[in-house]
Design a protein around this motif. Structure first.
Motif, PDB file in Angstrom:
ATOM      1  N   ALA A  58       0.847  -1.206   0.000  1.00 18.32           N
ATOM      2  CA  ALA A  58       0.000   0.000   0.000  1.00 18.32           C
ATOM      3  C   ALA A  58       0.876   1.246   0.000  1.00 18.32           C
ATOM      4  N   SER A  59       1.964   1.168   0.743  1.00 19.91           N
ATOM      5  CA  SER A  59       2.875   2.311   0.799  1.00 19.91           C
ATOM      6  C   SER A  59       3.516   2.541  -0.582  1.00 19.91           C
ATOM      7  N   ALA A  97       1.155   4.247  -2.801  1.00 18.90           N
ATOM      8  CA  ALA A  97       1.029   5.675  -2.478  1.00 18.90           C
ATOM      9  C   ALA A  97       2.196   6.454  -3.079  1.00 18.90           C
ATOM     10  N   GLN A  98       3.376   5.856  -3.049  1.00 20.73           N
ATOM     11  CA  GLN A  98       4.530   6.521  -3.677  1.00 20.73           C
ATOM     12  C   GLN A  98       4.290   6.688  -5.180  1.00 20.73           C
ATOM     13  N   ALA A 135       1.486   6.856  -6.668  1.00 18.47           N
ATOM     14  CA  ALA A 135       0.426   7.857  -6.894  1.00 18.47           C
ATOM     15  C   ALA A 135       1.017   9.265  -6.820  1.00 18.47           C
ATOM     16  N   PHE A 136       1.945   9.486  -5.882  1.00 14.70           N
ATOM     17  CA  PHE A 136       2.588  10.805  -5.791  1.00 14.70           C
ATOM     18  C   PHE A 136       3.335  11.111  -7.094  1.00 14.70           C
TER      19      PHE A 136
END
Ligand code: SR1
Ligand code: MG
Length: 424
Positions: A339-340, A343-344, A346-347
């Motif tokens: 998940a992390s 998120a990276q 997505a950034f």
């Protein structure tokens, strides 16, 4: 003792002046004689130092100073835009460049210039000379194919922006740096006006030679999706202080050989969205693409943009996931695992969409705004030059008009290839 303000911008050659004055050869020798680290690099005595003016940017005076043992590059702010003395400017831009340079030097592993001296009274910055390097734009215009340069710029932006972001430093340090660069208002104003405002309305600073661009300009100015996309980019430019940016990373801000690449001229530095630096660079490669009506050269530029983005993306992620612990006080990850990682990614997708938008805005302003680039000068036939410029302008317009659909560099390159082939 400072002079009264009305005489502060006096002429050079009075070696005893202690307030701002523009320097010529004698003043430069006098200044360097008092800076041992620079004088030692030149070697010999001041009478042996040769001073050569090499100013070619819009804003400052630049000199190469050579002595028996070495050379340095000296840059001095003027109280106006160099190419337009009626356009007054504060002198503080060399301060911001010096501060930017000292911030990124430890982060970028030799991809910028060595800092030697800053004089806050004369507003002079002295750095190592790169006279064996070529301005990257010039190399591209000479049809030199140096495939390692673009990925090095990806590495540079990743290292400089990651290292000056909240991902690598405690927020207290970042906030302090943001306070400093928030003072770079004069040059931020230039970008705001020249990139995000004037091209989209009638303004005396706009200019374009080829009358056949006019219908396209009018279309752009009456396209609501395009104007809204530019408004969004303008808002993001001012309100997303993700990292310390170079702020003007076009192909003229890069000095290079095939083996060694340096980013120079960080006077527009500010805290902003990372995609702005990426977009400036990509936009200028696209200008070169349209200025080169040669299939092989155009393929090389598609390759360079892809390699730039891949190297930026890979290096930014690698820094984010490095094993070494970040400095104490830096934001600690709260989540780990897939998940992390998502998120990276997505950034970075957000940075990618910004890159595409800022690249398009840069292309438009370099074609119809105040400050053009030399890329198209290699085309001698005015009709062909006009057609190539129109190709670039239509492409950037198309991208901004389809902002919601074109969000990856892969899609951007597919459209670029289509527009490029249509114009040949
Ligand atoms: C008045 S300055 C015009 C342009 O030159 C600089 O290099 C920046 O790109 C700026 O927008
Ligand atoms: Mg510059």
């Amino acid at each position: 003792m400072a002079r009264p303000p009305d005489t502060a911008h006096g002429r050079e050659n009075d070696m005893n002046q202690t307030s701002y004055h523009t320097l010529g050869a004698a003043g430069i020798r006098g200044l360097i004689a008092g800076v041992p680290v620079v004088a030692r690099r030149l070697g010999g005595t001041p009478d042996l130092w040769r001073v050569r003016e090499v100013s070619d940017g819009n804003l400052n005076n630049v000199f190469i100073v050579g002595g028996p043992e070495g050379e340095v590059c000296l840059k001095q702010s003027l109280p106006h835009v160099r190419v337009d003395p009626t356009w007054k400017m504060p002198l503080d831009r060399t301060f911001f460049e010096a501060t930017w340079l000292r911030a990124v030097l430890p982060l970028v592993g030799g991809l910028t210039t060595e800092f030697l001296h800053f004089d806050p009274v004369l507003h002079v910055l002295i750095v190592e000379s790169l006279s064996s390097h070529t301005v990257y734009r010039t190399a591209l215009m000479r049809a030199l194919d140096w495939p390692d340069v673009a990925p090095r710029i990806g590495t540079f932006i990743a290292q400089a922006t990651f290292g000056t972001s909240l991902l690598a430093q405690p927020f207290e340090d970042i906030f302090a740096a943001r306070r400093i660069f928030a003072g770079n208002v004069a040059l931020t104003r230039i970008t705001l006006d020249l990139v995000f405002d004037q091209p989209y309305r009638d303004h005396p600073r706009n200019n374009w030679d080829e009358t056949d661009l006019t219908p396209l300009v009018l279309d752009i100015r009456s396209s609501a999706p395009t104007l809204l996309a530019v408004e969004n980019l303008r808002r993001r430019f001012l309100s997303q202080p993700q990292a310390l940016l170079h702020g003007d990373l076009h192909t003229g801000s890069i000095m290079t050989t095939p083996e060694d690449t340096r980013v120079i001229d960080g006077e527009f530095a500010l805290y902003g969205p990372i995609g702005f630096d990426c977009g400036m660079f990509v936009g200028n490669l696209v200008l070169h693409y349209f200025a080169t009506p040669d299939i092989a050269a155009r393929k090389a530029t598609l390759r360079d943009i892809a390699a730039f983005w891949a190297s930026f993306h890979e290096r930014f992620l690698a820094l984010w996931n490095r094993d070494e612990a970040p400095p104490p006080g830096t934001l600690r990850p709260l989540a780990y695992g897939p998940a992390s990682h998502m998120a990276q990614l997505a950034f970075l997708e957000e940075v990618e969409a910004d890159t595409i938008g800022f690249a398009s805005a840069e292309i438009i302003r370099r074609l119809i705004g105040y400050a053009h680039t030399a890329d198209f000068d290699v085309i001698t036939d005015p009709r062909q030059r006009g057609a190539c410029r129109a190709g670039a302008l239509s492409f950037a317009y198309h991208i901004l008009d389809h902002t919601a659909q074109i969000r990856t560099i892969g899609d951007f390159l597919l459209r670029l290839d289509e527009y490029g082939k249509a114009g040949l």
